[in-house]
Each structure stands twice: as C-alpha cells, then as structure tokens.
Design a protein around this motif. Structure first.
Motif, mmCIF file in Angstrom:
data_model
loop_
_atom_site.group_PDB
_atom_site.id
_atom_site.type_symbol
_atom_site.label_atom_id
_atom_site.label_comp_id
_atom_site.label_asym_id
_atom_site.label_seq_id
_atom_site.Cartn_x
_atom_site.Cartn_y
_atom_site.Cartn_z
ATOM 1 N N TRP A 164 -9.635 -7.287 3.341
ATOM 2 C CA TRP A 164 -9.227 -5.966 2.881
ATOM 3 C C TRP A 164 -9.125 -4.997 4.059
ATOM 4 O O TRP A 164 -8.195 -4.198 4.127
ATOM 5 C CB TRP A 164 -10.222 -5.447 1.839
ATOM 6 C CG TRP A 164 -9.779 -4.185 1.194
ATOM 7 C CD1 TRP A 164 -8.979 -4.056 0.100
ATOM 8 C CD2 TRP A 164 -10.087 -2.858 1.620
ATOM 9 N NE1 TRP A 164 -8.779 -2.735 -0.185
ATOM 10 C CE2 TRP A 164 -9.450 -1.971 0.741
ATOM 11 C CE3 TRP A 164 -10.838 -2.331 2.658
ATOM 12 C CZ2 TRP A 164 -9.543 -0.594 0.869
ATOM 13 C CZ3 TRP A 164 -10.928 -0.956 2.786
ATOM 14 C CH2 TRP A 164 -10.291 -0.112 1.895
ATOM 15 N N THR A 165 -10.067 -5.056 4.975
ATOM 16 C CA THR A 165 -10.061 -4.160 6.129
ATOM 17 C C THR A 165 -8.844 -4.407 7.018
ATOM 18 O O THR A 165 -8.207 -3.457 7.484
ATOM 19 C CB THR A 165 -11.350 -4.342 6.955
ATOM 20 O OG1 THR A 165 -12.472 -4.103 6.122
ATOM 21 C CG2 THR A 165 -11.385 -3.394 8.130
ATOM 22 N N VAL A 166 -8.508 -5.646 7.248
ATOM 23 C CA VAL A 166 -7.340 -5.951 8.073
ATOM 24 C C VAL A 166 -6.063 -5.470 7.399
ATOM 25 O O VAL A 166 -5.172 -4.912 8.043
ATOM 26 C CB VAL A 166 -7.280 -7.459 8.393
ATOM 27 C CG1 VAL A 166 -5.954 -7.841 9.024
ATOM 28 C CG2 VAL A 166 -8.435 -7.853 9.297
ATOM 29 N N ARG A 167 -5.971 -5.656 6.085
ATOM 30 C CA ARG A 167 -4.768 -5.233 5.365
ATOM 31 C C ARG A 167 -4.599 -3.716 5.353
ATOM 32 O O ARG A 167 -3.497 -3.212 5.502
ATOM 33 C CB ARG A 167 -4.804 -5.736 3.914
ATOM 34 C CG ARG A 167 -4.829 -7.230 3.788
ATOM 35 C CD ARG A 167 -3.521 -7.794 4.153
ATOM 36 N NE ARG A 167 -2.845 -8.212 2.951
ATOM 37 C CZ ARG A 167 -1.678 -8.775 2.949
ATOM 38 N NH1 ARG A 167 -1.069 -8.976 4.080
ATOM 39 N NH2 ARG A 167 -1.107 -9.149 1.856
ATOM 40 N N HIS A 168 -5.696 -2.981 5.143
ATOM 41 C CA HIS A 168 -5.594 -1.533 4.987
ATOM 42 C C HIS A 168 -5.977 -0.757 6.244
ATOM 43 O O HIS A 168 -5.547 0.372 6.412
ATOM 44 C CB HIS A 168 -6.477 -1.073 3.817
ATOM 45 C CG HIS A 168 -5.989 -1.559 2.502
ATOM 46 N ND1 HIS A 168 -6.408 -2.758 1.968
ATOM 47 C CD2 HIS A 168 -5.111 -1.029 1.621
ATOM 48 C CE1 HIS A 168 -5.813 -2.923 0.812
ATOM 49 N NE2 HIS A 168 -5.020 -1.905 0.579
ATOM 50 N N GLY A 169 -6.782 -1.349 7.094
ATOM 51 C CA GLY A 169 -7.250 -0.628 8.273
ATOM 52 C C GLY A 169 -6.176 -0.415 9.313
ATOM 53 O O GLY A 169 -6.179 0.592 10.021
ATOM 54 N N LEU A 170 -5.247 -1.341 9.431
ATOM 55 C CA LEU A 170 -4.203 -1.223 10.447
ATOM 56 C C LEU A 170 -3.220 -0.098 10.155
ATOM 57 O O LEU A 170 -2.629 0.471 11.068
ATOM 58 C CB LEU A 170 -3.455 -2.543 10.587
ATOM 59 C CG LEU A 170 -4.256 -3.684 11.200
ATOM 60 C CD1 LEU A 170 -3.444 -4.964 11.197
ATOM 61 C CD2 LEU A 170 -4.686 -3.341 12.611
#
Length: 107
Positions: free
Chosen positions: A27-33
């Motif tokens: 989830w972090t990789v999908r939304h953090g970038l």
C-alpha cells in the motif's frame, strides 16, 4: 494438545503479522510515490509496520509452550507470507525498453 494449539495459533499469528507487514508495504509503495512527501510516507510506514510486527512477536511469547518453538512457528508463518507476497507481486515482467532507448546514443 495445549502445546500444539499454541504452535498453530503462533503460525496463524505469524501469517497475519506478515500480511499486515507486506500488505502495508504494498500500500505504501502504491500511494506513497504519488504523494507530496513520499519520504514521510515511507518512514512513517516503516516505523508503524516494524513496531506492529515487533509487538506481535513479543505477545507471542505469552502463549503457552516453549518460547523458542512459539517464536519459530510465528517466524515460519511470517516467512510463508513473504514468499506468497513476493510471488503475487512479481507476476509481471518489468518493461525495460525505455532504458534501451535512452542508452542508444552511447558508443
């Protein structure tokens, strides 16, 4: 019988901890970038995920049975979840054609 129940509960807990950890990473990789402060998202997510997993493994020590066996079963569940997560996440081939086009000017 009570020890077997503790080991099974520990294995399931390890699977759930792994699902939380690697699901949170996905989830972090999908939304953090795409956020304004990706560094803050990644640092906060890392602290949250590691803290939750460490607390979960700490609470596994309170289960009935030998503590090293309980922790080993929990770690096994965590590793199983890691293997499943990497298999699910790595299904597509990366497109590297843009790298060939950029490097075509080199001798």
């Amino acid at each position: 019988m009570n020890e077997v129940l503790g080991l099974v509960l520990s294995l399931v807990s390890g699977i759930l901890l792994g699902a939380f950890f690697f699901g949170g990473l996905w989830w972090t990789v999908r939304h953090g970038l795409s956020s304004r402060n990706p560094g803050l998202w990644f640092a906060g997510s890392t602290l949250l995920r590691i803290s939750a997993v460490m607390a979960g493994f700490y609470f596994l020590l309170g289960l009935p049975g030998e503590s090293w066996q309980i922790l080993l079963a929990g770690l096994l569940g965590f590793v199983i979840t890691r293997l499943v997560a990497t298999r699910l996440a790595g299904t597509g081939k990366p497109d590297l054609n843009h790298l060939k086009r950029k490097a075509s000017h080199a001798p």
